[in-house]
Design a protein around this motif. Sequence first.
Motif, mmCIF file in Angstrom:
data_model
loop_
_atom_site.group_PDB
_atom_site.id
_atom_site.type_symbol
_atom_site.label_atom_id
_atom_site.label_comp_id
_atom_site.label_asym_id
_atom_site.label_seq_id
_atom_site.Cartn_x
_atom_site.Cartn_y
_atom_site.Cartn_z
ATOM 1 N N ILE A 142 -43.632 17.422 62.606
ATOM 2 C CA ILE A 142 -44.220 16.886 63.830
ATOM 3 C C ILE A 142 -45.368 15.935 63.485
ATOM 4 C CG2 ILE A 142 -45.520 17.470 65.922
ATOM 5 C CD1 ILE A 142 -43.946 20.150 65.930
ATOM 6 N N ASN A 143 -46.241 16.376 62.599
ATOM 7 C CA ASN A 143 -47.389 15.542 62.219
ATOM 8 C C ASN A 143 -46.925 14.227 61.581
ATOM 9 O OD1 ASN A 143 -49.202 17.459 63.134
ATOM 10 N ND2 ASN A 143 -49.416 18.435 61.137
ATOM 11 N N TYR A 144 -45.877 14.302 60.788
ATOM 12 C CA TYR A 144 -45.364 13.090 60.140
ATOM 13 C C TYR A 144 -44.911 12.075 61.178
ATOM 14 C CZ TYR A 144 -42.460 10.045 57.228
ATOM 15 O OH TYR A 144 -41.902 8.953 56.602
ATOM 16 N N THR A 145 -44.190 12.546 62.204
ATOM 17 C CA THR A 145 -43.687 11.612 63.217
ATOM 18 C C THR A 145 -44.819 11.016 64.038
ATOM 19 O OG1 THR A 145 -43.303 13.367 64.875
ATOM 20 C CG2 THR A 145 -41.496 12.844 63.369
ATOM 21 N N VAL A 146 -45.900 11.767 64.217
ATOM 22 C CA VAL A 146 -47.053 11.250 64.962
ATOM 23 C C VAL A 146 -47.766 10.166 64.149
ATOM 24 C CG1 VAL A 146 -49.345 11.836 65.857
ATOM 25 C CG2 VAL A 146 -47.406 13.356 66.300
ATOM 26 N N GLN A 147 -47.953 10.430 62.864
ATOM 27 C CA GLN A 147 -48.750 9.542 62.025
ATOM 28 C C GLN A 147 -47.968 8.353 61.468
ATOM 29 O OE1 GLN A 147 -50.433 12.157 59.071
ATOM 30 N NE2 GLN A 147 -51.413 13.453 60.617
ATOM 31 N N SER A 148 -46.649 8.459 61.432
ATOM 32 C CA SER A 148 -45.836 7.407 60.843
ATOM 33 C C SER A 148 -45.831 6.149 61.712
ATOM 34 C CB SER A 148 -44.394 7.897 60.662
ATOM 35 O OG SER A 148 -43.554 6.838 60.232
ATOM 36 N N ALA A 149 -45.806 4.998 61.039
ATOM 37 C CA ALA A 149 -45.679 3.725 61.757
ATOM 38 C C ALA A 149 -44.245 3.496 62.222
ATOM 39 C CB ALA A 149 -46.129 2.578 60.868
ATOM 40 N N ASN A 150 -43.322 4.283 61.687
ATOM 41 C CA ASN A 150 -41.926 4.138 62.073
ATOM 42 C C ASN A 150 -41.715 4.636 63.504
ATOM 43 O OD1 ASN A 150 -39.187 3.639 61.950
ATOM 44 N ND2 ASN A 150 -38.907 4.642 59.971
ATOM 45 N N LYS A 157 -43.104 14.764 73.177
ATOM 46 C CA LYS A 157 -44.370 14.867 73.912
ATOM 47 C C LYS A 157 -45.490 14.151 73.159
ATOM 48 C CE LYS A 157 -45.611 18.812 75.736
ATOM 49 N NZ LYS A 157 -45.865 20.266 75.906
ATOM 50 N N GLN A 158 -45.494 14.310 71.848
ATOM 51 C CA GLN A 158 -46.551 13.702 71.028
ATOM 52 C C GLN A 158 -46.357 12.192 70.881
ATOM 53 O OE1 GLN A 158 -49.212 15.102 69.419
ATOM 54 N NE2 GLN A 158 -48.844 17.285 69.684
ATOM 55 N N SER A 159 -45.097 11.756 70.853
ATOM 56 C CA SER A 159 -44.797 10.337 70.616
ATOM 57 C C SER A 159 -43.707 9.872 71.579
ATOM 58 C CB SER A 159 -44.346 10.119 69.170
ATOM 59 O OG SER A 159 -45.290 10.625 68.243
ATOM 60 N N PRO A 160 -44.039 9.723 72.862
ATOM 61 C CA PRO A 160 -43.014 9.418 73.874
ATOM 62 C C PRO A 160 -42.316 8.079 73.686
ATOM 63 C CG PRO A 160 -45.225 9.261 74.806
ATOM 64 C CD PRO A 160 -45.375 9.882 73.456
ATOM 65 N N SER A 161 -42.908 7.174 72.948
ATOM 66 C CA SER A 161 -42.290 5.856 72.770
ATOM 67 C C SER A 161 -41.352 5.806 71.563
ATOM 68 C CB SER A 161 -43.381 4.791 72.611
ATOM 69 O OG SER A 161 -44.130 5.010 71.424
#
Length: 310
Positions: free
Chosen positions: A220-228, A245-249
Amino acid sequence: MESTVNFVTEINRLRKEKNAVILAHYYQTGDIQDIADYVGDSLALAQWAAKTTADIIVLCGVHFMGETAKILCPDKKVLVPDMEAGCSLADSCPAEEFAEFVRQHPDHTVISYVNTTAAVKAVTDVVVTSTNAKKIVDTFPQDAKLIFGPDRNLGNYINSITGRKMILWNGACHVHEEFSLEKILALKKEYPEADIIAHPECKQPVLQVADFVGSTAALINYTVQSANNQFIVATESGVIHEMRKQSPSKTFIPAPPNDSTCACNECNFMRLNTMEKLYRCLRDEQPEILVDEAIREKAVQPILRMLELS
């Protein structure tokens, strides 16, 4: 009978009246995650259970998670929505067989994954989760003789990144075993910009093609912090609810299993819990998790050691 009940309203009322806390794993359905007081991976759930001031803990996950909460909080009532919500990984490590395995290696320190029964934890020196497994293994000398159980995939992964030669119990999680490398690679062709992220309980070929390997919380943290902005997710698909929820886009594509009829990989045990069962669980204060006190006294020590090292 419960067809006219507003489960959200009633669950909120009951937990307030009974001073109850609802803990939910990331692999639960979205509605249960949304109503929980705390949502987390196995380590976080254990940490929250250990420090709660609630009188009742409702553990929305699988059976061993409820046991862990009861081991840490013997004075509290621990409930689960469905007592049949087990764990294939825990089932792959019968306590008597594991105890005999330990007896066959008397000079070894026993490290057990948290996905085990209380009886297995009782013959363990330290418990780990996928979040802290490497950190805890690294606390032992490089030449230490170690047993790691029950997940062979996680054990192999830790061996590969630490240079260890831990003796592994031959167990596995049916969800993470079933991911199809061929289908993951096909998805990668369809989404060439997507990162493949995988839980270390997956088989080695899947881990080898992954851009990132980590625990549920780490993914989860990786997907939030990643520029991808695109991710192929090789773990139980319930975690995608929190990722969205953390990265809706961002776009999250569940990695498919070998079964061609499924587009994602779900744990059938985790899906046994429902909002209706959660409501009835709070209303009736059943089913209740009970742990034999003699086993609990032994099992709590390796859990406490894990929490100290974490």
